[in-house]
Write an enzyme that holds these catalytic residues in place. Sequence first.
Site, short mmCIF file in Angstrom:
data_model
loop_
_atom_site.label_atom_id
_atom_site.label_comp_id
_atom_site.label_asym_id
_atom_site.label_seq_id
_atom_site.Cartn_x
_atom_site.Cartn_y
_atom_site.Cartn_z
N LYS A 275 0.84 -1.19 0.00
CA LYS A 275 0.00 0.00 0.00
C LYS A 275 0.89 1.25 0.00
O LYS A 275 1.57 1.53 0.98
CB LYS A 275 -0.91 0.04 1.24
N GLU B 290 9.83 15.36 15.76
CA GLU B 290 10.25 15.23 14.36
C GLU B 290 9.48 16.27 13.54
O GLU B 290 8.26 16.17 13.40
CB GLU B 290 9.94 13.82 13.86
P1 NAD Z 1 2.10 7.88 8.24
O1 NAD Z 1 2.38 7.09 9.46
O2 NAD Z 1 1.06 8.92 8.29
O3 NAD Z 1 1.69 6.91 7.03
C1 NAD Z 1 2.50 5.84 6.63
C2 NAD Z 1 1.65 4.82 5.89
O4 NAD Z 1 0.74 4.24 6.82
C3 NAD Z 1 0.80 5.43 4.78
O5 NAD Z 1 0.75 4.55 3.69
C4 NAD Z 1 -0.57 5.53 5.44
O6 NAD Z 1 -1.63 5.52 4.51
C5 NAD Z 1 -0.57 4.28 6.31
N1 NAD Z 1 -1.53 4.29 7.42
C6 NAD Z 1 -2.11 5.37 8.03
N2 NAD Z 1 -2.97 4.95 8.98
C7 NAD Z 1 -2.91 3.60 9.01
C8 NAD Z 1 -3.54 2.60 9.79
N3 NAD Z 1 -4.43 2.90 10.76
N4 NAD Z 1 -3.26 1.31 9.55
C9 NAD Z 1 -2.35 0.97 8.61
N5 NAD Z 1 -1.74 1.88 7.81
C10 NAD Z 1 -2.00 3.18 8.02
O7 NAD Z 1 3.52 8.46 7.78
P2 NAD Z 1 3.83 9.46 6.59
O8 NAD Z 1 3.36 10.80 7.00
O9 NAD Z 1 3.36 8.88 5.30
O10 NAD Z 1 5.43 9.40 6.56
C11 NAD Z 1 6.23 10.17 7.37
C12 NAD Z 1 6.77 9.37 8.54
O11 NAD Z 1 7.45 8.21 8.11
C13 NAD Z 1 7.79 10.15 9.35
O12 NAD Z 1 7.54 10.00 10.73
C14 NAD Z 1 9.10 9.49 8.97
O13 NAD Z 1 10.13 9.62 9.91
C15 NAD Z 1 8.69 8.08 8.79
N6 NAD Z 1 9.68 7.36 7.97
C16 NAD Z 1 10.50 6.44 8.57
C17 NAD Z 1 11.47 5.79 7.82
C18 NAD Z 1 12.40 4.77 8.45
O14 NAD Z 1 12.99 4.00 7.69
N7 NAD Z 1 12.56 4.73 9.75
C19 NAD Z 1 11.59 6.05 6.47
C20 NAD Z 1 10.74 7.00 5.91
C21 NAD Z 1 9.77 7.64 6.67
#
Ligand code: NAD
Length: 457
Positions: free
Chosen positions: A155, A357
Amino acid sequence: MTASYDVINPATERVVATVDQLDRDATDEAIARARAAFVSWRSVAPGDRARLLRRFAEAVDADSENLAQLEVTNSGHTLSNARWEAGNVRDVIAYYSGAPERLIGQQIPVADGVDVTFHEPLGVVGAIVPWNFPMPIASWAFAPALAAGNTVVLKPAELTPLTALRLAELALDAGIPEDVFQVLPGKGSVVGQRFVDHPDVAKIVFTGSTDVGRLVMAGCAQHIKPVTLELGGKSANVVFADSDLELAAATAPYAVFDNAGQDCCARSRILVERSVYDRFMELLETAVKGMVVGDPSDATSEMGPLISASQRERVAAYVPNDDQVAFRGSQPSGPGFWFAPTVLAPTDLTDRVLHEEIFGPVAAVVPFDDEAAAIRIANDSEFGLSGSIWTRDVGRALRVSRAIEAGNLSVNSHSSVRYWTPFGGFKSSGLGRELGPDAPFAFTETKNVFISTKESS
Ligand code: NAD
């Protein structure tokens, strides 16, 4: 399909595509197809699975300029970053195409028989990825999972589905059988949540925010479902007085403002030994003001826009006025979700800009007095993803590297991610590791089999 979603170019604010979003029933159907495809994919001979993955890597290579352009348009990534990202996907798939023939078990000495272990694939793997690096992060999950004999449903983030959808087409073109790798655009609360809840999804690989990661982990707990989490970061860039200060200052902006700061590894806390703090700030100001912020499709641009209007609002809330601003870089005018690279000099170590962050081009610089203080401040964070240490003292480099609670550190550089080395976080930055030689094993269960050699009477 319940709804469609308008994909916006963040540099122009124009709609560039409309993508159908899957509802729960369509998600269940895709999972059922992935489960059926697993039966044959797991029994594809290792050499044949390897060859199909090599072909997939070649298809990505042949399409890399198109993938890069899609990412520029969908995510506002600079062209040079997007080209690197497409190349990273190719390399990740090519690297794990070497895994199917190398999922080697053990033969363990036992009495009266032979004991062997097998690395069995799990089944359907659900990958949930964020919008900040849509292509590479997807490949870090799907490539080792496929190599280990699993099928994958992926997804993408609502904001950035285009390159993932293209990768699914390329997999089919390369001969990966239908339903082995499916990309399912949709809402996190619908498609992502269904991956977590569905009994036929055997493992979740989640990359995203710590808050959603917590929810995903709690959901997986209900099913005793294994989960890998790659979450947020607030990484420290620690600059000692004995370092190459010019190089440390010249590279610091790229370590935090790359991808407009929307990088989980962003070194957004810069800790500088007090005796060189003023000189470092002078050098940093020159470097930040020299960053080329502009049209991401221009090959010379070094920083593009933020992903969305709401992300810009979120970031701006951390800089409500000029009170803490030491200096800023530039930003274009006109349409686009721009935010100039901004350097803050907070005076209070409990300030939220040093702990939360921000996920935008905002860095905070603080002085420290000695090595112990540097380590204490670096570790004063719920996160522990990456970080950098600048010093010419090799003993100190090693002492501080061992003392900082983070998964990926670099000394006298800012590199965090190589596909052939492990990547992941300590503390609230995550659970488990991606990449590196062991990643395929994270998509298997170890099975132990004892075979009796006793003569039957
Ligand atoms: P997010 O947590 O809002 O979303 C991430 C994914 O989860 C999206 O595809 C979203 O649709 C999905 N999602 C949302 N609610 C969900 C639920 N209830 N159940 C399952 N899936 C759900 O994050 P974002 O805003 O897309 O990305 C930014 C974040 O990602 C930042 O905190 C960043 O640090 C983190 N990140 C971490 C790494 C790493 O390798 N540690 C790499 C890239 C980004």
